[in-house]
Design a protein around this motif. Structure first.
Motif, PDB file in Angstrom:
ATOM      1  N   LYS A  14       0.846  -1.197   0.000  1.00  0.00           N
ATOM      2  CA  LYS A  14       0.000   0.000   0.000  1.00  0.00           C
ATOM      3  C   LYS A  14       0.875   1.239   0.000  1.00  0.00           C
ATOM      4  N   LEU A  15       1.977   1.195   0.812  1.00  0.00           N
ATOM      5  CA  LEU A  15       2.885   2.352   0.920  1.00  0.00           C
ATOM      6  C   LEU A  15       3.440   2.680  -0.481  1.00  0.00           C
ATOM      7  N   LEU A  16       3.874   1.612  -1.168  1.00  0.00           N
ATOM      8  CA  LEU A  16       4.455   1.840  -2.496  1.00  0.00           C
ATOM      9  C   LEU A  16       3.417   2.472  -3.431  1.00  0.00           C
ATOM     10  N   GLU A  17       2.224   1.930  -3.391  1.00  0.00           N
ATOM     11  CA  GLU A  17       1.165   2.490  -4.253  1.00  0.00           C
ATOM     12  C   GLU A  17       0.928   3.949  -3.926  1.00  0.00           C
ATOM     13  N   ASN A  18       0.823   4.226  -2.594  1.00  0.00           N
ATOM     14  CA  ASN A  18       0.534   5.607  -2.181  1.00  0.00           C
ATOM     15  C   ASN A  18       1.661   6.562  -2.621  1.00  0.00           C
ATOM     16  N   MET A  19       2.923   6.063  -2.418  1.00  0.00           N
ATOM     17  CA  MET A  19       4.045   6.936  -2.791  1.00  0.00           C
ATOM     18  C   MET A  19       3.964   7.284  -4.282  1.00  0.00           C
ATOM     19  N   GLN A  20       3.707   6.248  -5.069  1.00  0.00           N
ATOM     20  CA  GLN A  20       3.657   6.501  -6.523  1.00  0.00           C
ATOM     21  C   GLN A  20       2.519   7.452  -6.858  1.00  0.00           C
ATOM     22  N   SER A  21       1.370   7.233  -6.208  1.00  0.00           N
ATOM     23  CA  SER A  21       0.251   8.127  -6.550  1.00  0.00           C
ATOM     24  C   SER A  21       0.539   9.546  -6.084  1.00  0.00           C
ATOM     25  N   ASP A  22       1.239   9.691  -4.876  1.00  0.00           N
ATOM     26  CA  ASP A  22       1.609  11.039  -4.417  1.00  0.00           C
ATOM     27  C   ASP A  22       2.504  11.719  -5.442  1.00  0.00           C
ATOM     28  N   LEU A  23       3.499  10.968  -5.918  1.00  0.00           N
ATOM     29  CA  LEU A  23       4.448  11.561  -6.860  1.00  0.00           C
ATOM     30  C   LEU A  23       3.728  11.908  -8.175  1.00  0.00           C
ATOM     31  N   ARG A  24       2.798  11.031  -8.609  1.00  0.00           N
ATOM     32  CA  ARG A  24       2.029  11.326  -9.812  1.00  0.00           C
ATOM     33  C   ARG A  24       1.247  12.613  -9.650  1.00  0.00           C
ATOM     34  N   SER A  25       0.560  12.697  -8.480  1.00  0.00           N
ATOM     35  CA  SER A  25      -0.232  13.911  -8.244  1.00  0.00           C
ATOM     36  C   SER A  25       0.670  15.134  -8.312  1.00  0.00           C
ATOM     37  N   LEU A  26       1.855  15.002  -7.691  1.00  0.00           N
ATOM     38  CA  LEU A  26       2.786  16.124  -7.647  1.00  0.00           C
ATOM     39  C   LEU A  26       3.171  16.531  -9.082  1.00  0.00           C
ATOM     40  N   SER A  27       3.485  15.505  -9.893  1.00  0.00           N
ATOM     41  CA  SER A  27       3.928  15.829 -11.244  1.00  0.00           C
ATOM     42  C   SER A  27       2.798  16.503 -12.033  1.00  0.00           C
ATOM     43  N   LEU A  28       1.546  16.051 -11.755  1.00  0.00           N
ATOM     44  CA  LEU A  28       0.404  16.676 -12.420  1.00  0.00           C
ATOM     45  C   LEU A  28       0.286  18.143 -12.030  1.00  0.00           C
ATOM     46  N   GLU A  29       0.384  18.357 -10.666  1.00  0.00           N
ATOM     47  CA  GLU A  29       0.208  19.716 -10.156  1.00  0.00           C
ATOM     48  C   GLU A  29       1.277  20.651 -10.743  1.00  0.00           C
ATOM     49  N   CYS A  30       2.505  20.144 -10.899  1.00  0.00           N
ATOM     50  CA  CYS A  30       3.629  21.021 -11.272  1.00  0.00           C
ATOM     51  C   CYS A  30       3.877  21.054 -12.787  1.00  0.00           C
ATOM     52  N   ARG A  31       2.993  20.359 -13.505  1.00  0.00           N
ATOM     53  CA  ARG A  31       3.255  20.183 -14.942  1.00  0.00           C
ATOM     54  C   ARG A  31       3.528  21.516 -15.645  1.00  0.00           C
ATOM     55  N   ALA A  40      11.467  15.787 -11.481  1.00  0.00           N
ATOM     56  CA  ALA A  40      11.962  15.103 -10.254  1.00  0.00           C
ATOM     57  C   ALA A  40      10.938  14.071  -9.785  1.00  0.00           C
ATOM     58  N   ALA A  41       9.642  14.442  -9.847  1.00  0.00           N
ATOM     59  CA  ALA A  41       8.583  13.536  -9.378  1.00  0.00           C
ATOM     60  C   ALA A  41       8.572  12.286 -10.231  1.00  0.00           C
ATOM     61  N   GLU A  42       8.698  12.466 -11.546  1.00  0.00           N
ATOM     62  CA  GLU A  42       8.620  11.297 -12.409  1.00  0.00           C
ATOM     63  C   GLU A  42       9.817  10.380 -12.210  1.00  0.00           C
ATOM     64  N   SER A  43      11.021  11.017 -12.071  1.00  0.00           N
ATOM     65  CA  SER A  43      12.169  10.135 -11.811  1.00  0.00           C
ATOM     66  C   SER A  43      12.027   9.462 -10.443  1.00  0.00           C
ATOM     67  N   GLY A  44      11.355  10.160  -9.537  1.00  0.00           N
ATOM     68  CA  GLY A  44      11.069   9.539  -8.201  1.00  0.00           C
ATOM     69  C   GLY A  44      10.228   8.282  -8.339  1.00  0.00           C
ATOM     70  N   ILE A  45       9.213   8.338  -9.240  1.00  0.00           N
ATOM     71  CA  ILE A  45       8.344   7.165  -9.438  1.00  0.00           C
ATOM     72  C   ILE A  45       9.194   5.995  -9.925  1.00  0.00           C
ATOM     73  N   VAL A  46      10.060   6.292 -10.881  1.00  0.00           N
ATOM     74  CA  VAL A  46      10.929   5.245 -11.436  1.00  0.00           C
ATOM     75  C   VAL A  46      11.800   4.673 -10.329  1.00  0.00           C
TER      76      VAL A  46
END
Length: 1706
Positions: A14-31, A40-46
């Motif tokens: 669940k933690l991994l899923e949440n982290m990825q979704s947080d980073l996705r949201s971040l990348s969306l917000e900062c697009r 940075a967010a996208e490389s974080g997901i990777v």
């Protein structure tokens, strides 16, 4: 738990899923706006995906790479966009909560948070993030941690309120977390060797030794001190501002929550000493210098006035310091405590005083702490007396509140309402809830000289709940409500007392136990180490004791001053209770520690408070001179305040003062009563430590008891009594319910005096004696009710101190006897006597050591006052004295020993003229003496006891006492008997002494019954006393006296010397009999209506004559019993025959007296002296006529007469009179003259009493059945002794009496008891006795000599005359009687008995006897058989007409038995012609019975009829077996009669009364058949031995054939006449029977040898043939078949018989 949940595979996923979704949201917000962040967010997901794919332990890998993972989030925060920042902070918090943040990452996060803080963004989220970061893990240390903390502090000082408060909470939590980490770290390393616990004065150490968490904590605490002191922090860099209040709160919470840290680590304790304490003292200075009302500043500090928030927080810190770190900070604490005391001064602000009091309260609930103060300060030389100062300060504080009321409270004058002098806002009048103003519950309050201070409920006992120390949010000083400070101070005092006393007493008790256990160890076992331990324990104990004494010494003055004042001012019951409890506890504690002055001071205070205001002073000052003192407190002089009279208390009792002059009334308030209860409790529970204060306590109690009107009850306890003269005592209901409790406690108080030592006890007794003397003097001068307090309590004290009574007996009893018992005032006197007697009783009953029996001196000492009471003239005292004797006997009689003469003397002093109640009491004493204590007294006193008992028997005041005293005489005799030997020895010893003295004086020895030995004289005295009582005018006394006399002589006569019996007989018994006979014959016959009062008298005792009759019965029976039981002894006296004649004469005159009771009893006595009643052992029972239930012989009469019980069988009784057994069981009287004298008396009695009346006069006296029974029962035993000379003449005399006795009827009112119901076949006792007499006679004849056997016929005659009674009852003179069956009991005065059972029993006896005696010459010669048959003929001829059906049946069976025995005898004597007259009698008897004229009753059942027919058949069978076979020995006429009879019987006797159905049965078919068969049997015999037999055969055959011919003819004719109708059933049966008989006859003829058959017979047989042929025409099939069988045998006659030829040939 969290660890588990965050590291489970699901959670990680669940933690991994949440982290990825947080980073996705971040990348969306900062697009758009922030592309770098997006990248940075996208490389974080990777990165996250890569970590997840490559590692098994994902969390550890994440933590390792956390700096990179967090980077895009930190960048997001850096955008300073609120939405993005919130998103990132949430994501960061999620990572923290899974603990995947490394130290480096944490540092980066904190830096980022700091930037956000400086920019004022997301402040609440920041705080949340910091908290999560610091609480979830311990990665943050040192500067990072400091930075995080500063961040929180900075946020606390923002302008926003919410942020402000949240930050404050976060700071508190973070500070706690830092110290909790340290705690955990210590816990982890607790097994390593850590530095020793801190000593107070250690130098500063470097902090390099501290572990990481500890170091953080240290730095934090150090900076907090810096900040509060307004210095720059060392570690918390970046702080911009700080408040002192917040700093102090943080310090306090750390000190309070983590005391261990400071106590275990020297570095921290150093901080405490060097930084915290100076800081506190510095901050306190404005408060110290400030005085209300002075404005000049006395120091250059900028803050002039005390500032409430800081001051209050400082006090909280001080509380914590003292509580936890007192051991480290001894000196500093001294300063703090002195400051606290100063803050209570009156010139300080109100709020400051209130808060200081709260702070002191916190200390007062910790007694161990107070003890430490005392040890550390008060006990050290040149040190401040801190403990004393605290207590005194509280005292002064309380006083100051009353004297200079606080601005908040109003003087009472301002607020008085219109009520008359009631005070306070709710006009409270007292604490017990009595309201002047309805509807208001009064508020508890203190009120003193106009100042009214309410009591507020501040805290629970033993805990301190501070109101103002908790006001952390207030800046301005609060307004303190009225009474708050007072209430807290009051709580301080109470908790102080409670804590100190509880602690000291617990230690005191535990040390007492240890010292005792030390002592109990055996010397031999004690090891040296134990000895050392013991020594050190003792030293320790001494040290402790010094501390205790110091503590009490330091505080008692202040406490007493404050408590007394409060008690006086209290208007609330609970408050008063608490104050009193405190004073009581202190008094007790002082007593325990032997501190006399403070003890007396506290007791005086309680005493004064118990009494009315002005009263108190006089009493107490007079009894306790120097106790009214001034105590010094803090240099101010404080007067012990005496109660003010104007305090508003509810009056609950009005009474009189205990003085001789002053006559007013005084009032007791509820508070007085409350104090009294405390005083009682003090004296009761702590009496052992009172010492000289007893005088004080007792005087006070006496006055209180008097005012309340308590009066003494038994045992000295005081109970509520009614007030006597003067203005009555007025008590409210509240007090009324309290009084029993108070009196109870009062008693328990004196009970506890047993635990006092001798000295205290003497103090107490002296105090009581002097109080008593005062009270008596007062009672002399006026007739007022005296005060009995002292007397009652002297008694109670004596009673509980019996174990050491000798030390107080003389002063106690001396005072009571000389003064109190002789006092003119009756109430006083009565109590004196009560006290003396109670003490004597208790003294005797107490288990002394050694016991009284071994301490005669003490016993006489105790008994002496009892004797001295006799010198007092008042009768009430005598009554008490007797009651005392009674109780002494009840309780201590066993051990009186040498005291007996004294006790008996007191009992004997009471006589007839002294009235019933004294007699009754004295008698109770005597009863006890006799029942319980004869064995314990010297034998010489026994004669006195007999005399005293006798005189109580003869006194006429009280009948019950007379009767009971007779019982006592019996008990005494019993005792003489049991202890005979011992008594005799003692008396003989005494006698020797007396004789010696008499010889020396030259005078004869004067003693009643002198020549007899002394023990016999004792008995004779007893007998003569009882003899006097036997002729007392009162019947009950006579009866009782008589029973006792005879029982005594009977039971115990064996003890007398042989010669003494002569005296008993001629001097006691015969004179008594003469007097009784004379009184009985001359007694009045008038009816007595009632027995005095309303007692009903039974009709059997309702005249003097009847009452004397009872006495006569009793006396005669008694003398007879003595003659019986003491026969051998009396016979050897020499004039026995003379005595015997006298006794028989008495028996005869009694038996012939016209009184049923006396006459019956005389016979019982006669039975007894003839020794008739002897027990039968089971093995001896003979089997005579057993099986019939019959009444038993009644034993010797024990009045009243017993009913005759029906128990054992006749056979058992017959067994008793076998001569052999009697010889074995009874000591015979050898002298036959005595027996013949008895026989003559018996005959005279029998003849006189059973003489039938010659006229029908109703007045004639008819003897009762029991009398006759007893009379007849005497004969068998008497006969055993006279049988050798018993002649035919005597037998005739006997017969007359037996016959007359049985003929006597029963009076109708007695019959239901004597007679069974008519249907029962039972003998009466009399009838049974008659049979037994005859049985005894015949048994004697059986074994007797030949010449006696001529009496057999006479016995048969007697019995046969009884057998006739079955059909004809006897008459009794001219008296009319009715048969019992048809008598209505109330119509006939006399009822004849049912004689049937008797006659039948007689018949049984006849049969038995005849079986035994048939061959006796006398029986043969006197034609007894003929007489028997003749007698039996009567019932047999009556048959159904007999009164009872059983009679004729029994007659038949008897006849059969008799004939079976008698006929052979008759045949033997055939030649002698002695039986010739018997045969015709027998033939007539058979005829009368078999062909009776009486008709059977209609209700006879078919079964019964058959049974009766069987009886007839038996008779015929007897004829066929026992008579006809012996025809050659029997007269021919007789045989002829028999044959005719058989013939008659074999022809059906037809009766018309039968119904059709019954006919064949009622025909006596079976009977006919047997008659016929008998004829048949004797028609031919196989062998003719004599001509006789031949003639019988011929006669029988011709009769038979003739009868057959007749029947056939009759039948044929009737058949013709009847036409078609069938003949009646019975006719058919008859003909069939005849035909069968013919065929039987033919068979018999064929079998018989031809020469035996007569030619005449043949011709008769052949003549039958034509008649048989005629029958052929009949219609009945039954007849036809029978006819066929009858005709067939005739075939043998169709050829001429050849027998004659053969015969001729042979």
């Amino acid at each position: 738990m969290r660890k588990m949940s965050t590291s489970s595979p699901e959670a990680v996923k669940k933690l991994l899923e949440n982290m990825q979704s947080d980073l996705r949201s971040l990348s969306l917000e900062c697009r758009k706006k922030f592309p770098p962040v997006k990248e940075a967010a996208e490389s974080g997901i990777v990165k996250v995906k890569t970590i997840a794919a490559r590692n098994t332990d994902i969390l550890a890998a994440l933590k390792e790479n956390s700096s990179e993972v967090v980077q895009p989030l930190l960048m997001g925060c850096g955008t300073k966009e609120p939405k993005i920042a919130q998103l990132c902070l949430s994501a960061i918090q999620r990572l923290m909560s899974h603990e995947v943040v490394s130290e480096g990452a944490a540092g980066n996060i904190i830096n980022m948070l700091w930037q956000l803080m400086e920019n004022g963004l997301e402040e609440l989220k920041l705080l949340q993030t910091v908290l999560v970061l610091l609480t979830t893990n311990t990665v943050v240390h040192d500067d990072a941690l400091a930075k995080a903390i500063v961040l929180c502090f900075r946020l606390h000082f923002t302008k926003d309120n919410i942020t402000n408060n949240t930050a404050a909470a976060t700071v508190r939590q973070v500070v706690t977390v830092v110290f909790e980490r340290m705690d955990a770290e210590d816990e982890q390393h607790k097994d390593d060797d850590h530095p020793p616990v801190v000593q107070g004065n250690s130098n500063r150490r470097t902090i390099s030794t501290l572990r990481p968490c500890a170091k953080d904590a240290y730095m934090l605490f150090q900076d907090l001190c810096q900040l509060v002191n307004a210095d720059a922090p060392y570690w918390l860099v970046g702080m911009t501002e700080m408040t002192r209040t917040f700093g102090l709160e943080l310090l306090e919470s750390v000190l309070n929550d983590f005391p261990r840290v400071f106590l275990q680590h020297q570095e921290f304790s150093f901080l405490l000493k060097e930084r915290v304490c100076p800081l506190v003292i510095k901050l306190f200075s404005p408060n110290i210098k400030f005085r209300q009302g002075t404005n000049t500043p006395s120091s250059p500090t900028p803050v002039e006035k005390p500032y409430f928030p800081i001051c209050m927080r400082l006090l909280r810190v001080v509380s914590v310091l003292i509580k936890h770190f007192y051991s480290l900070l001894v000196t500093e604490c001294e300063i703090f405590l002195s400051l606290l005391v100063k803050f209570l001064d009156g010139d300080k602000p109100q709020w400051l005083r209130a808060v200081a009091v709260e702070c002191i309260h916190r200390l007062c609930v910790q007694p161990q702490l107070l003890r430490s103060f005392c040890q550390s300060y008060d006990m050290k030389p040149h040190s401040t007396k801190v403990f004393r100062d605290i207590v005194n300060a509280l005292g002064s504080f309380i006083q100051s509140l009353f004297i200079t009321p606080s601005t908040g409270s109003n003087p009472i004058s301002n607020m008085q309402t219109g009520t008359s002098g009631s005070g306070g806002p709710a006009t409270a009048q007292n604490g017990s809830g009595m309201n002047a103003t309805v509807g208001l519950t009064p508020q508890p309050a203190f009120e003193y000289r106009g100042t009214w201070i309410p009591i507020l409920n501040t805290s629970v006992q033993g805990t301190s709940k501070a109101a103002y120390l908790e006001l952390l949010d207030k800046v301005e000083p609060p307004t303190i409500p009225d009474g708050y400070a007072m209430s807290v101070a009051f709580g301080c005092l109470l908790d102080l007392v409670r804590g100190i006393t509880a602690m000291i007493e617990a230690e005191f008790d535990s040390e007492a136990i240890t010292s005792q256990s030390g002592v109990t160890k055996q010397a031999g076992e004690v090891q040296s180490s134990e000895q050392q331990e013991k020594l050190s324990a003792n030293e320790e104990r001494d040290d402790s004791r010094v501390v205790w004494e110091e503590m009490v010494g330091a505080c008692w003055c202040g406490l007493l001053a404050a408590l007394s004042l409060l008690l006086d001012a209290s208007t609330d019951e609970t408050a008063s209770e608490n104050i009193l409890k405190a004073e009581l506890t202190m008094a007790s504690l002082c007593g325990k520690l032997s501190l006399v002055t403070p003890r007396d001071a506290f007791i005086t205070a309680i005493c004064k408070a118990s009494l009315p205001p002005h009263y108190a002073l006089t009493v107490l000052n007079s009894s306790s001179g120097g106790l009214h003192k001034t105590y010094s407190i803090q240099g101010q002089s404080v007067q012990m305040i005496s109660p003010s009279s104007d305090s508003h208390q509810q009056v609950v009792a009005v009474g009189q003062p205990l003085t001789s002059q002053h006559q007013g009334t005084v009032m007791l308030t509820a508070k007085n009563i409350q104090c009294m209860r405390t005083l009682l409790s003090l004296a009761h529970c702590h009496g052992s430590v009172l010492g000289t204060s007893w005088q004080l306590v007792l005087a006070t109690l006496q006055h209180l008891v008097w005012i309340l009107g308590l009066k003494p009850a038994s045992g000295g306890a005081l109970k509520p009594g009614r007030a006597v003269e003067g203005p009555s005592t007025v008590l409210t209901t509240a007090v009324m319910s309290d009084l029993p409790v108070i009196s109870n406690i009062l008693s328990r108080l004196f009970e506890s005096s047993q635990y006092l030592d001798d000295v205290s006890l003497h103090h107490m007794i002296n105090a009581l004696c002097s109080l008593s003397t005062e009270a008596m003097d007062m009672a002399f001068w006026n007739n007022k009710e005296p005060s009995l307090f002292a007397v009652a309590k002297l008694l109670e004290t004596g009673l509980v101190n019996m174990h050491r009574i000798e030390i107080l007996w003389r002063p106690l009893t001396g005072h009571l006897l000389e003064k109190v018992c002789q006092h003119p005032n009756a109430r006083m006197r009565e109590w004196g006597a009560e006290a003396v007697t109670s003490l004597i009783k208790a003294g005797l009953s107490f288990k002394h050591d050694p016991p009284l029996s071994q301490n005669q001196r003490l016993q006489l000492l105790l008994l002496n006052p009892l004797k001295e009471l006799s010198n007092i003239v008042h009768s009430d005292i005598r009554q008490k004295q007797l009651e005392c004797v009674l109780q002494i006997l009840q309780n201590e009689g066993d051990s009186l020993g040498p005291g007996w003469p004294l006790v008996l003397g007191v009992i004997e002093a009471i006589r007839n003229d002294q009235g019933e109640s004294l007699i009754r009491t004295a008698f109770q004493c005597l009863q006890l003496v006799v029942t319980d204590f004869l064995p314990t007294m010297p034998s010489t006193c026994l004669q006195i006891v007999v005399d005293v008992a006798g005189s109580f028997g003869l006194q006429n005041q009280e009948l019950n006492i007379s009767l009971t005293s007779i019982g006592l005489l019996w008990n005494i005799s019993d005792y003489f008997f049991q202890r005979g030997e011992t008594i005799e020895k003692e008396l003989d010893k005494e006698e020797a002494l007396l004789r010696k003295q008499a010889e020396e004086k030259g005078v004869p020895l004067n003693r009643p019954f002198h020549p007899a030995p002394p023990f016999d004289c004792l008995w004779l005295c007893l007998y003569s006393k009882l003899g006097e009582l036997c002729v007392d005018p009162r019947p009950a006394v006579r009866k009782s006296g008589g029973q006792t006399l005879f029982s005594t002589v009977g039971a115990h006569g064996t003890l007398l010397q042989h010669a003494t019996w002569h005296t008993v007989l001629w001097k006691v018994l015969f004179p008594l009999l003469d007097r009784v006979r004379e009184s009985s014959t001359t007694a009045d016959k008038e009816k007595i209506e009632s027995g005095g009062g309303n007692i009903l008298i039974h009709h059997s005792r309702d005249t003097a004559e009847k009452q004397w009759a009872e006495t006569w019965v009793l006396t005669l029976a008694g003398v007879a019993r003595i003659f019986n039981t003491r026969r051998n002894l009396l016979q050897s006296l020499g004039d026995f025959s003379k005595a015997w004649d006298v006794l028989l004469d008495h028996i005869q005159s009694a038996a012939l007296s016209k009184n049923n009771e006396v006459s019956l009893a005389a016979l019982k006595s006669c039975q007894e002296i003839l020794q008739i009643v002897t027990p039968v052992k089971d093995s001896d029972k003979s089997e005579g006529l057993s099986g019939v239930n019959m009444p038993v012989f009644v034993g010797p009469l024990i009045p009243p007469p017993r009913t005759l019980s029906r128990t054992d069988s006749l056979g058992e009784k017959l067994g008793r009179f076998n001569g052999a057994e009697l010889n074995a069981a009874v000591d015979e009287i050898e002298d036959s003259a005595l027996w013949w004298a008895a026989w003559n008396t018996w005959y005279k009695i029998g003849l006189e009493s059973t003489k039938p009346p010659t006229t029908c006069d109703k007045v004639f006296f008819i003897p009762s059945q029991p009398f006759l029974t007893a009379l007849v029962q005497i004969f068998p035993a008497l006969y055993q002794h006279i049988k050798s000379g018993f002649s035919m003449e005597d037998l005739k005399k006997l017969g007359v009496i037996l016959h007359s006795s049985v003929s006597v009827p029963i009076s109708s009112d007695a019959s239901p008891f004597i007679l069974p119901s008519y249907t029962e076949a039972v003998l009466t006792s009399l009838q049974e006795a008659v049979l037994i007499s005859l049985d005894v006679l015949q048994k004697a004849l059986c074994v007797g000599p030949e010449d006696m056997q001529i009496m057999y016929p006479a016995i048969f005659d007697q019995l046969l005359s009884f057998v006739e009674f079955s059909c004809k009852a006897p008459t009794y003179g001219k008296l009319e009687t009715k048969n019992i069956a048809n008598a209505k009991f109330n119509q006939a005065e006399w009822v004849a008995l049912n004689y049937v059972p008797f006659a039948e029993k007689s018949l049984e006896v006849v049969v038995d006897l005849y079986q035994k005696t048939a061959c006796h010459k006398a029986v043969v010669n006197e034609k007894v058989l003929q007489k028997i048959i003749k007698t039996l003929r009567i019932p047999l001829s009556l048959k159904y007409a007999c009164p009872s059906e059983t009679t004729w049946k029994m007659a038949v069976s008897s006849l059969l038995k008799i004939l079976s025995i008698g006929l052979p005898v008759a045949r033997q004597h055939a030649s002698s012609k002695k039986f010739d007259t018997m045969w015709p009698e027998l033939a007539n008897t058979f005829e009368d019975f078999l062909f009776t004229k009486s008709i059977p009753p209609d209700n006879l059942s078919i079964q019964e009829f058959e049974k009766n027919e069987n009886i007839d058949v038996e008779v015929v069978q007897l004829i066929s077996t026992d008579i006809l076979p012996f025809a050659n020995f029997i007269p021919k006429e007789f045989v002829g009669q028999i044959m005719t009879m058989l013939n008659k019987g074999s022809i059906h006797s037809q009766s018309t009364s039968f119904t059709e159905a019954e006919i064949d049965i009622r025909m006596r078919e079976e009977f006919s058949k047997v008659c016929f068969e008998t004829l048949l049997q004797f028609s031919f015999s196989n062998k003719v031995t004599t001509p006789q037999e031949g003639y019988i055969s011929r006669m029988a055959l011709s009769v038979l054939l003739k009868r057959s011919q007749d029947v056939l003819h009759r039948y044929i004719e009737d058949e013709k006449l009847s036409g078609r109708c069938p003949l009646p059933r019975q006719r058919v049966t008859e003909i069939v029977f005849v035909l069968k008989a013919i065929s039987t006859l033919m068979d018999s003829l064929k079998k018989t040898k031809p020469e035996n058959v007569d030619t005449n017979t043949w011709s008769q047989v052949i003549a039958l043939y034509p008649t048989l042929v005629e029958c052929i025409t009949c219609t009945s099939s039954e007849v036809c078949s029978a006819l066929k069988e009858a005709l067939v045998p005739f075939k043998d006659f169709l050829q001429p018989p050849i027998a004659k030829v053969q015969n001729g040939e042979s």
